[in-house]
Design an enzyme around this catalytic site. Structure first.
Site, PDB file in Angstrom:
ATOM      1  N   GLU A 253       0.784  -1.236   0.000  1.00  0.00           N
ATOM      2  CA  GLU A 253       0.000   0.000   0.000  1.00  0.00           C
ATOM      3  C   GLU A 253       0.821   1.295   0.000  1.00  0.00           C
ATOM      4  O   GLU A 253       0.833   2.023   1.005  1.00  0.00           O
ATOM      5  CB  GLU A 253      -0.999  -0.019   1.168  1.00  0.00           C
ATOM      6  CG  GLU A 253      -1.996  -1.146   1.017  1.00  0.00           C
ATOM      7  CD  GLU A 253      -3.170  -1.099   2.009  1.00  0.00           C
ATOM      8  OE1 GLU A 253      -3.206  -0.192   2.857  1.00  0.00           O
ATOM      9  OE2 GLU A 253      -4.047  -1.977   1.903  1.00  0.00           O
ATOM     10  N   GLU A 355      -4.598  -9.007  -0.812  1.00  0.00           N
ATOM     11  CA  GLU A 355      -5.004  -8.819   0.590  1.00  0.00           C
ATOM     12  C   GLU A 355      -6.491  -8.528   0.701  1.00  0.00           C
ATOM     13  O   GLU A 355      -7.032  -7.744  -0.083  1.00  0.00           O
ATOM     14  CB  GLU A 355      -4.214  -7.659   1.218  1.00  0.00           C
ATOM     15  CG  GLU A 355      -4.428  -7.562   2.723  1.00  0.00           C
ATOM     16  CD  GLU A 355      -3.789  -6.324   3.338  1.00  0.00           C
ATOM     17  OE1 GLU A 355      -2.575  -6.128   3.162  1.00  0.00           O
ATOM     18  OE2 GLU A 355      -4.530  -5.570   4.003  1.00  0.00           O
TER      19      GLU A 355
END
Ligand SMILES: *[C@@H]1O[C@H](CO)[C@@H](O)[C@H](O)[C@H]1NC(C)=O
Ligand SMILES: *[C@@H]1O[C@H](CO)[C@@H](O)[C@H](O)[C@H]1NC(C)=O
Ligand SMILES: *[C@@H]1O[C@H](CO)[C@@H](O)[C@H](O)[C@H]1NC(C)=O
Ligand SMILES: *[C@@H]1O[C@H](CO)[C@@H](O)[C@H](O)[C@H]1NC(C)=O
Ligand SMILES: *[C@@H]1O[C@H](CO)[C@@H](O)[C@H](O)[C@H]1NC(C)=O
Ligand SMILES: *[C@@H]1O[C@H](CO)[C@@H](O)[C@H](O)[C@H]1NC(C)=O
Ligand SMILES: *[C@@H]1O[C@H](CO)[C@@H](O)[C@H](O)[C@H]1NC(C)=O
Length: 510
Positions: A253, A355
């Site tokens: 991220e 994820e």
């Protein structure tokens, strides 16, 4: 609400055998469905499906009403039946799309802490549930490079001193307690078909301007090469422990590192990441003994795909170094057609969901034991991703405690398995079975194939397995039953079934 009152056909579904399985020990916690309870002496099991007798197919059902991988072997039908309400699913296995890479979860510190909080026999049942041939048969798992928000404290491998050449780089105690031993047991259960990919969270503080684990911040320019070397050091140290990696992401991220978040991260703007991959990470990895590792970029939300991929892949080096794009779950209300656009522009790159979890931030309570909707959300997202070129789907924490931790920044969430250390038990949630409806029956190397449905009342994905079996996964999010007829170019007969309201069904035929 639609009903089936006016349907007068008799469905020729004869149950032939119910294979010997260890059924779910159901328990209700007051949410919409149940959990299956496992302890040191008992855990539910499902055998790997084998080719059924000629003239029959096999179906596995999980439902809000409490079925879990309920197996039925039934006859095909040659009867020509018509009913207005029937949903016809027409499969054409000659039209093939992406090849499946696999399914799995993440070896976070919290996963290891929770598994280690059980005695050896119970912990063994837990890992067996995910990795063995009587479990979900996970084959593709993520390993964080040092700590994440699912650790007991923030850390990197090399916090202590500014050592640009990383000569004192070593693994942390957490690797030896929570990750390496569990990965080895998992590899053993999966008979070595388990593939791993690694992802970084924060860099050492001294590599960042703000000297913190969190953002908003970016890496110091002079640290671009040391940071690439750090990835290489990790691969070398794990190789010394006998653990090889199939893939490596460019970091978890990058968008989180650009905003004021409590999550440990490295922020990247697209042109910075492009330069770093082109000049540092790409050459460092491709000139190492890990040169064939799959390099996966983005590893972030769907909104990042249009913002970052085109920018970065204009650079021919980046385009050459990158094998695929990693997708996170949390902005999955954005249109999945973004993934089609990505695939159409970069058809030789794979898309992998890296994820996912339910119960984030305001979605309280974080852990809902037995909540069917969360399992449905998983299945709905997997089908959406798969039908838009995604090649696999990897969950987040494989085991959390009763409040959805530990997490040192209080970022509690849900998990498919919740551990109750004081009772010596763990609970398999609907999310566990939802993911299992794919992972167990759609092995690596399967291909998505074309289907059409006459009514839009079900969510469906269709595959052909490496052993040529056809798999149909059907999610019914309606409260009512739906009659289906499956026709396929590769079978003379047809399959008639009722898909129960609020259920997930995997049908296999050869
Ligand atoms: C483990 O679960 C089984 C099946 O539910 C049960 O019969 C047994 O009593 C449990 N063992 C313990 C120690 O709780
Ligand atoms: C690496 O760093 C150590 C300590 O900072 C130093 O002694 C050593 O000479 C450095 N090695 C190289 C190859 O730069
Ligand atoms: C691997 O499995 C075998 C039995 O199949 C067992 O004897 C061995 O201890 C296991 N090793 C690990 C590391 O779990
Ligand atoms: C995405 O691509 C798949 C496969 O080509 C196709 O079936 C589907 O209709 C496309 N969806 C959208 C929204 O473009
Ligand atoms: C966990 O186990 C403890 C001790 O047996 C019990 O008091 C508690 O209610 C259990 N939690 C759940 C969610 O079952
Ligand atoms: C699957 O089918 C193809 C073509 O129909 C055939 O060439 C192949 O040998 C089959 N594979 C198996 C494992 O049966
Ligand atoms: C399956 O698709 C192929 C390729 O588009 C087409 O030639 C064939 O007619 C289709 N088969 C059926 C049964 O629709």
């Amino acid at each position: 609400m639609q009903t089936l009152k006016n349907v007068v056909i008799f469905l020729p579904v004869l149950s032939l055998t119910i294979a010997l399985q260890k059924p779910c020990q159901r328990r209700s916690y007051g949410y919409s469905s149940i959990v299956c309870v496992c302890n040191e002496t008992y855990c539910d099991e499902t055998q790997r499906p084998s080719k059924p007798l000629d003239g029959t197919y096999v179906a596995y059902t999980s439902s809000k009403s409490g079925l879990r991988f309920y197996q039925e072997n039934a006859y095909f039908s040659r009867t020509i039946l018509h009913a207005a309400d029937i949903t016809v699913i027409n499969i054409n296995t000659t039209v093939r799309y992406q090849t499946i890479l696999g399914w799995g979860g993440a070896f976070t510190d919290s996963t290891g802490i929770n598994i280690n909080s059980l005695n050896a026999a119970t912990a063994n049942n837990l890992l067996r549930s995910y990795f063995s041939k009587v479990g979900l048969e996970y084959n593709l798992c993520r390993v964080p490079i040092r700590g994440t928000d699912f650790s007991t404290h923030g850390y990197s491998y090399h916090d202590d001193k500014e050592d640009m050449n990383l000569s004192s780089f070593k693994l942390a105690a957490e690797d030896f307690q929570y990750k390496i031993p569990l990965i080895k047991v998992a590899q053993n259960f999966s008979k070595d078909k388990l593939r791993l990919f690694a992802s970084t969270w924060t860099a050492p503080k001294w590599m960042k301007h703000n000297e913190k684990y969190t953002g908003p911040d970016v890496l110091k320019k002079e640290m671009y090469q040391p940071w690439a070397n750090y990835f290489l050091k990790f691969l070398e140290k794990y190789a010394e422990e006998g653990i090889k990696f199939w893939g490596l992401t460019t970091g978890n991220e990058p968008s989180t590192g650009l905003v004021p978040s409590k999550i440990n991260s490295v922020g990247w703007l697209p042109w910075q990441m492009e330069q770093w991959i082109s000049n540092n990470l790409g050459p460092t990895i491709r000139n190492s003994k890990f040169s064939s590792i799959k390099l996966i970029t983005i590893d972030d939300q769907l909104f990042m795909f249009p913002l970052y991929i085109d920018w970065m892949l204009r650079n021919e080096n980046v385009k050459r170094y990158i094998d695929g794009f990693g997708l996170h779950y949390y902005w999955n209300w954005l249109p999945k057609s973004i993934l089609n656009n990505t695939h159409n522009k970069y058809p030789d790159k794979f898309i992998l969901a890296t994820e996912a979890c339910e119960g984030v931030s305001l979605n309280l309570p974080h852990v809902k034991l037995g909540d069917w909707e969360r399992g449905e959300n998983y299945a709905f997202d997997i089908i959406g991703d798969i039908n838009h070129w995604t090649a696999g789907w990897v969950d987040w924490n494989m085991a959390l405690n009763e409040i959805g931790g530990p997490t040192y920044i209080d970022n509690f969430v849900d998990s498919p398995i919740i551990v109750n250390a004081s009772a010596g038990e763990f609970y398999k949630q609907p999310m566990y079975y939802a993911l299992g409806h794919f992972s167990k029956f759609v092995p690596e190397g399967s291909q998505r194939v074309k289907y059409q449905q006459s009514k839009n009342n079900l969510d469906i994905s269709t595959f052909v397995r490496p052993d040529n079996g056809t798999v149909v996964v059907i999610l019914n999010r309606n409260d009512y039953n739906i009659q289906i007829k499956i026709k396929s170019n590769n079978m003379i007969e047809e399959i008639y079934r009722i898909i129960g309201g609020r259920s997930i069904v995997t049908i296999l035929h050869w």
